[in-house]
Design a protein around this motif. Structure first.
Motif, PDB file in Angstrom:
ATOM      1  N   PHE A 193       0.837  -1.193   0.000  1.00 56.41           N
ATOM      2  CA  PHE A 193       0.000   0.000   0.000  1.00 56.41           C
ATOM      3  C   PHE A 193       0.871   1.242   0.000  1.00 56.41           C
ATOM      4  O   PHE A 193       2.074   1.194   0.259  1.00 56.41           O
ATOM      5  N   ASN A 194       0.245   2.386  -0.314  1.00 56.87           N
ATOM      6  CA  ASN A 194       0.911   3.683  -0.326  1.00 56.87           C
ATOM      7  C   ASN A 194       0.176   4.606   0.627  1.00 56.87           C
ATOM      8  O   ASN A 194      -1.041   4.474   0.830  1.00 56.87           O
ATOM      9  N   ALA A 195       0.899   5.554   1.220  1.00 60.15           N
ATOM     10  CA  ALA A 195       0.271   6.469   2.167  1.00 60.15           C
ATOM     11  C   ALA A 195       0.940   7.832   2.100  1.00 60.15           C
ATOM     12  O   ALA A 195       2.134   7.942   1.821  1.00 60.15           O
ATOM     13  N   GLY A 196       0.128   8.862   2.330  1.00 56.22           N
ATOM     14  CA  GLY A 196       0.633  10.230   2.384  1.00 56.22           C
ATOM     15  C   GLY A 196       0.035  10.951   3.571  1.00 56.22           C
ATOM     16  O   GLY A 196      -1.099  10.668   3.974  1.00 56.22           O
ATOM     17  N   VAL A 197       0.786  11.905   4.141  1.00 53.58           N
ATOM     18  CA  VAL A 197       0.310  12.624   5.318  1.00 53.58           C
ATOM     19  C   VAL A 197       0.485  14.132   5.103  1.00 53.58           C
ATOM     20  O   VAL A 197       1.438  14.578   4.448  1.00 53.58           O
ATOM     21  N   SER A 198      -0.446  14.887   5.659  1.00 49.92           N
ATOM     22  CA  SER A 198      -0.440  16.340   5.516  1.00 49.92           C
ATOM     23  C   SER A 198       0.529  16.986   6.511  1.00 49.92           C
ATOM     24  O   SER A 198       1.130  16.322   7.355  1.00 49.92           O
ATOM     25  N   ARG A 199       0.626  18.323   6.432  1.00 43.76           N
ATOM     26  CA  ARG A 199       1.221  19.076   7.522  1.00 43.76           C
ATOM     27  C   ARG A 199       0.274  19.030   8.717  1.00 43.76           C
ATOM     28  O   ARG A 199      -0.865  18.547   8.600  1.00 43.76           O
ATOM     29  N   VAL A 200       0.727  19.539   9.846  1.00 46.96           N
ATOM     30  CA  VAL A 200      -0.148  19.636  11.003  1.00 46.96           C
ATOM     31  C   VAL A 200      -1.299  20.587  10.682  1.00 46.96           C
ATOM     32  O   VAL A 200      -1.073  21.709  10.203  1.00 46.96           O
ATOM     33  N   VAL A 201      -2.516  20.122  10.893  1.00 44.76           N
ATOM     34  CA  VAL A 201      -3.710  20.927  10.657  1.00 44.76           C
ATOM     35  C   VAL A 201      -4.062  21.639  11.962  1.00 44.76           C
ATOM     36  O   VAL A 201      -4.425  20.986  12.945  1.00 44.76           O
ATOM     37  N   PRO A 202      -3.974  22.981  12.019  1.00 43.84           N
ATOM     38  CA  PRO A 202      -4.149  23.686  13.290  1.00 43.84           C
ATOM     39  C   PRO A 202      -5.587  23.713  13.803  1.00 43.84           C
ATOM     40  O   PRO A 202      -5.817  23.796  15.013  1.00 43.84           O
ATOM     41  N   ALA A 203      -6.563  23.660  12.891  1.00 46.08           N
ATOM     42  CA  ALA A 203      -7.973  23.745  13.300  1.00 46.08           C
ATOM     43  C   ALA A 203      -8.830  23.011  12.288  1.00 46.08           C
ATOM     44  O   ALA A 203      -8.396  22.754  11.158  1.00 46.08           O
ATOM     45  N   MET A 204     -10.059  22.694  12.696  1.00 43.84           N
ATOM     46  CA  MET A 204     -10.920  21.886  11.823  1.00 43.84           C
ATOM     47  C   MET A 204     -11.255  22.608  10.519  1.00 43.84           C
ATOM     48  O   MET A 204     -11.543  21.959   9.514  1.00 43.84           O
ATOM     49  N   GLU A 205     -11.194  23.962  10.508  1.00 44.68           N
ATOM     50  CA  GLU A 205     -11.472  24.689   9.267  1.00 44.68           C
ATOM     51  C   GLU A 205     -10.435  24.378   8.189  1.00 44.68           C
ATOM     52  O   GLU A 205     -10.699  24.534   7.001  1.00 44.68           O
ATOM     53  N   ALA A 206      -9.250  23.929   8.624  1.00 42.27           N
ATOM     54  CA  ALA A 206      -8.169  23.641   7.679  1.00 42.27           C
ATOM     55  C   ALA A 206      -8.152  22.174   7.241  1.00 42.27           C
ATOM     56  O   ALA A 206      -7.232  21.768   6.522  1.00 42.27           O
ATOM     57  N   LEU A 207      -9.134  21.389   7.644  1.00 45.64           N
ATOM     58  CA  LEU A 207      -9.145  19.961   7.265  1.00 45.64           C
ATOM     59  C   LEU A 207      -9.210  19.760   5.743  1.00 45.64           C
ATOM     60  O   LEU A 207      -8.548  18.852   5.225  1.00 45.64           O
TER      61      LEU A 207
END
Length: 553
Positions: free
Chosen positions: A408-422
């Motif tokens: 499988f392959n996986a990717g991760v975001s930067r840290v999301v500071p608040a739910m508006e940035a999801l």
């Protein structure tokens, strides 16, 4: 999770053991007409299970012997039997031989007695006043009585388990009830060995049966009764398949330091049937819940789920916590051409369940949802950073790679500071997944933070202009696929990375200084004077990264 042992380097060896319903030979010898028989060889095998009795009067009986069969003979066929007669009938499934000496055989051959002792294959002598029909009558009656007792016991447990489920009990309650009845450590696992439920005291001998991620090495266990030996530790186990139609839902495994009986195995098999009901019911409920969870998460990513307060309340109702710094992870199975659509669906469901198991251990309030072709995870940020946290989770998923797992392959975001940035976090995770797959191939793990220039390049669509840029910048190196071209591209890449530091490049590539100078001259004839032109170096560096990401070379 205390029952999940970590791998300690032991390599369990599976030792086959009987899985038939019957009576130990030692117990048969307590019957009135059997008591007069004398053990003349192979006394170590008196605990063998006898499921059948038969009379033999021909020397070539081996092909017709059934498993766990005890044989009676007048000795007539032994006169012409081969020297390997005992090993032949033992390997065919016989568990012992009783001989009536005198009329046809005065003395049992010494070779047979020696072989019996070596194999632990009992040879008994029958008293002259005991008839075969008496032995058959008493022996079969006891075997039937024992089998009836086993059936009654397993049927009683089966009804009790069904009632337990009808009263609202789940898989954990079923496993707990079985562990109590058979007095063993019982676990239910997924088809690839991930824990679903466990109960009972765990034996220390189980330590070597798990990989470092806590996955039971289910591929080392066969169905039925068996002994597992690791160094000086011995573990008695019973394994039954949890199935629904053609779908394997998992395995149920009982483990104990004492010998498990055929009755225990039958109870475990009945429990597996009930466990299939609970798992199927849970899957049906989970499918409905997953649909609503997926719809809600898509609305969140589309920015249409409502105000942050409304999103937070709905997420809390689902057991998720969006009111904290978070990471968004997107994972996909590597496509497998051989899988049918239905097989792919089942693989994706197991993939989603594995993410749930691993992530919930680290973060009970994480959101894990399986979309059509991907799994999305929203979890609390980690002190190890986005990539460190993702690598921890993927290591738990991969384990030793066993259990029939797919890449499988996986990717991760930067840290999301608040739910508006999801929504932005989801976009970053998908971009990291896609770029990582292009750069590193199948089985990639990538984080958005460290993609660098690849983030920009991934936004450029495939076009004739892009192809033209590569051809103008790299010339023939853009299209050649031979070993020399690959070597020259590698040399050019290292030179650019070291800012044309010839000595450092020589050290990295293990080239002689003069050899590298020759290669530089050859490269400059092909792509231009990059050693003195900074703009050309920039174009070449971009071109090499485009080739790396797009695989256009």
């Amino acid at each position: 999770m205390s029952m999940i042992a970590k791998g300690n380097g032991l390599s369990p060896q599976i030792l086959p053991r009987v899985a038939s319903h019957g009576v130990p030979l030692r117990e048969l010898m307590q019957l009135p007409r059997w008591q007069g028989m004398e053990v003349v060889a192979g006394a170590d095998g008196l605990d063998a299970i006898v499921a059948r009795l038969n009379i033999i009067e021909v020397p070539d009986i081996a092909p017709w012997i059934k498993e766990h069969e005890f044989l009676l003979s007048t000795g007539y066929p032994l006169r012409d039997a081969s020297e390997a007669f005992i090993s032949e009938i033992a390997s065919s499934g016989a568990v012992g031989l009783a001989i009536k000496q005198g009329r046809y055989l005065d003395e049992i051959p010494a070779q047979m007695l020696h072989e019996s002792n070596e194999l632990g294959f009992p040879i008994l002598t029958i008293p002259e006043d005991v008839a075969f029909d008496e032995l058959l009558h008493e022996g079969l009656a006891l075997i039937l009585e024992k089998n009836l007792t086993v059936l009654e016991r397993s049927d009683h447990v089966h009804r009790a388990l069904i009632n337990l489920v009808l009263q609202g009990g789940g898989l954990a309650e079923v496993v707990s009830q079985v562990a109590e009845v058979i007095e063993a450590h019982v676990i239910a696992v997924t088809p690839d060995g991930r824990l679903l439920a466990a109960s009972g005291a765990e034996s220390s001998s189980m330590q070597g049966q798990f990989d470092p991620s806590g996955r039971l090495l289910i591929e080392r266990l066969k169905l039925g009764l068996q002994e597992t030996a690791a160094e000086e530790l011995v573990l008695f186990q019973a394994v039954a398949s949890i199935s629904s139609g053609a779908d394997e839902l998992g395995r149920i495994v009982a483990s104990s330091d004492r010998v498990l009986s055929n009755s225990d195995l039958m109870i475990l098999e009945r429990a597996a049937t009930v466990a299939a009901l609970t798992i199927t019911k849970r899957q049906a409920v989970a499918a409905v819940e997953s649909k609503y969870q997926g719809d809600f998460l898509r609305e969140v990513f589309a920015g249409k789920a409502g105000t942050p307060e409304q999103v937070g309340v709905y997420a809390k109702a689902l057991g998720w916590n969006f009111e904290r710094e978070q990471l968004v992870i997107v994972a996909t199975l590597e496509p497998v051409v051989q899988l049918t659509p239905e097989e792919h669906r089942r693989a994706h469901d197991r993939f989603t369940a594995a993410w749930v198991s691993v992530t919930r251990t680290a973060d009970p309030e994480a959101a894990i949802v399986g979309f059509a072709n991907e799994v999305v995870i929203i979890s609390a940020s980690s002190a190890h950073g986005p990539r460190g946290y993702l690598e921890t989770l993927t290591a738990g998923l991969s384990g030793d790679g066993g259990g029939g797992r797919h890449r499988f392959n996986a990717g991760v975001s930067r840290v999301v500071p608040a739910m508006e940035a999801l929504p932005e976090g989801y976009r970053q995770a998908k971009q990291a997944l896609g770029v990582g797959r292009r750069i590193h191939g199948a089985g990639s793990v990538a984080d958005f933070e460290t993609l660098g220039v690849f983030r920009i390049l991934s936004l450029v669509p495939e076009s004739e202009e892009l192809r033209s840029f590569l051809d103008e910048t790299l010339g023939e190196l853009a299209t050649r696929e031979d070993a020399e071209a690959e070597d020259l591209r590698k040399t050019l890449g290292v030179l650019l990375d070291t800012n044309i530091n010839v000595a450092e490049t020589s050290r990295i590539l293990h080239f002689h200084y003069n050899t590298l100078r020759y290669r530089i001259l050859k490269l400059e004839r092909m792509v231009g004077p990059f050693t003195i032109d900074p703009q050309l170096r920039l174009s070449l560096a971009l071109s090499l990264r485009i080739l790396t990401m797009r695989g256009l070379a």
